[in-house]
Scaffold this motif. Sequence first.
Motif, PDB file in Angstrom:
ATOM      1  N   ALA A 196      18.712 -13.017  -7.565  1.00 50.43           N
ATOM      2  CA  ALA A 196      17.875 -13.482  -8.677  1.00 50.43           C
ATOM      3  C   ALA A 196      18.302 -14.855  -9.165  1.00 50.43           C
ATOM      4  O   ALA A 196      17.466 -15.745  -9.382  1.00 50.43           O
ATOM      5  CB  ALA A 196      17.909 -12.469  -9.820  1.00 50.43           C
ATOM      6  N   LEU A 222      11.080 -13.769 -12.131  1.00 53.81           N
ATOM      7  CA  LEU A 222      10.748 -12.765 -11.121  1.00 53.81           C
ATOM      8  C   LEU A 222       9.420 -12.084 -11.398  1.00 53.81           C
ATOM      9  O   LEU A 222       8.813 -11.512 -10.486  1.00 53.81           O
ATOM     10  CB  LEU A 222      11.856 -11.718 -11.041  1.00 53.81           C
ATOM     11  N   THR A 226       8.536 -12.782  -6.645  1.00 53.45           N
ATOM     12  CA  THR A 226       9.697 -12.158  -6.025  1.00 53.45           C
ATOM     13  C   THR A 226       9.638 -12.446  -4.529  1.00 53.45           C
ATOM     14  O   THR A 226       8.560 -12.459  -3.932  1.00 53.45           O
ATOM     15  CB  THR A 226       9.732 -10.638  -6.254  1.00 53.45           C
ATOM     16  N   ASN A 230      15.316 -10.378   0.578  1.00 54.23           N
ATOM     17  CA  ASN A 230      16.550 -10.950   0.036  1.00 54.23           C
ATOM     18  C   ASN A 230      17.710 -10.612   0.960  1.00 54.23           C
ATOM     19  O   ASN A 230      17.924  -9.443   1.303  1.00 54.23           O
ATOM     20  CB  ASN A 230      16.825 -10.378  -1.353  1.00 54.23           C
ATOM     21  N   ILE A 263      14.982  -6.867  -5.065  1.00 48.85           N
ATOM     22  CA  ILE A 263      15.909  -7.894  -5.541  1.00 48.85           C
ATOM     23  C   ILE A 263      16.864  -7.347  -6.597  1.00 48.85           C
ATOM     24  O   ILE A 263      18.016  -7.788  -6.693  1.00 48.85           O
ATOM     25  CB  ILE A 263      15.123  -9.118  -6.067  1.00 48.85           C
ATOM     26  N   ALA A 287      15.663  -7.605 -15.320  1.00 50.17           N
ATOM     27  CA  ALA A 287      14.689  -7.561 -14.227  1.00 50.17           C
ATOM     28  C   ALA A 287      14.235  -6.131 -13.967  1.00 50.17           C
ATOM     29  O   ALA A 287      13.047  -5.877 -13.703  1.00 50.17           O
ATOM     30  CB  ALA A 287      15.293  -8.171 -12.964  1.00 50.17           C
ATOM     31  N   LEU A 292      10.811  -4.632 -11.819  1.00 50.21           N
ATOM     32  CA  LEU A 292      10.872  -5.421 -10.595  1.00 50.21           C
ATOM     33  C   LEU A 292      11.830  -4.853  -9.553  1.00 50.21           C
ATOM     34  O   LEU A 292      12.027  -5.464  -8.498  1.00 50.21           O
ATOM     35  CB  LEU A 292      11.274  -6.857 -10.949  1.00 50.21           C
TER      36      LEU A 292
END
Length: 308
Positions: A196, A222, A226, A230, A263, A287, A292
Amino acid sequence: MKTSRRDFLKTGLALAATVSAGRFTRALAADAPPAAPAARTILAAVRDGSRPAMLDRALAELGGIGRFVRPGQTVLIKPNIGWDVAPDLGANTHPTLVGHLVQLCRDAGAKSVSVFDHTCDQWQRCYANSGIEQAVRDAGGIVVTGDDHALYRPVAIPRGVKLKSAEVHALVLDSDVFINVPVLKHHSGSLMTGAAKNLMGVVWDRRFYHRNDLHQCIADFLTFKTPTLNIVDAYHPMVRNGPRGRAADDVVELRSLLASTDIVAVDTAAARLLNQDPASIRHIGLAAAHGLGTTNLDALDIRRVKLA
């Protein structure tokens, strides 16, 4: 001389997702799988291989590079290239990992693979001395500056609490695939640089974050964007004096890599590798509160792999 992995681990890296004396412990273990385990998000936790080998295995666990990159698509890879230091100091994503990922995307048929960061030190020196510029070019990728204001476009962030708008690099807005490849390290302001935090390098005005609740702004961004995937470079994370570091002994050898589409989950696991309580890194929880991702690692399908 670098701190050895064994010495660092003795200080308390026995957490819910960690390395200990030559093997992953049960710390990243999930509860018994539910009736439909395929529905759970996968987090690949790979260790004790070369960076390319660990990346290959992580991607295999996630379904292969073809799950994320299809022929004819444009790909953006966002590593950390923020600092004018050599690769072994751990301030930037390692060039070997970035170069290999560029090659994998090209092999998958990507139309183009671009790489950039809005650096903290002078950008040409960061790109050159990190080794990333050469690695990207050698693999057939395109190196793009993050230091040209004309390349950024204003966007609204309706769900942001503090960050209501931002100027975002055009590659983030226009690329078909967005792969986030941070280096894992200590950070004096946010406690940790992970997936992040790495996205601060796609906006023009980073100072706004620092003036207006850094953690909330990281989480707010985010809600706008996004990444597709990742990948956290935890091969030799910086454990103190981040984000730039001071000396080679700020780095510890963990020889690890984490990868996930979630994430929040990947940062939760990364925090534990860094011997941090994820709850103390506010942007992770914020987040999660935005919906998210999850901080509950038991909800994931964790693929723990030891290569050597």
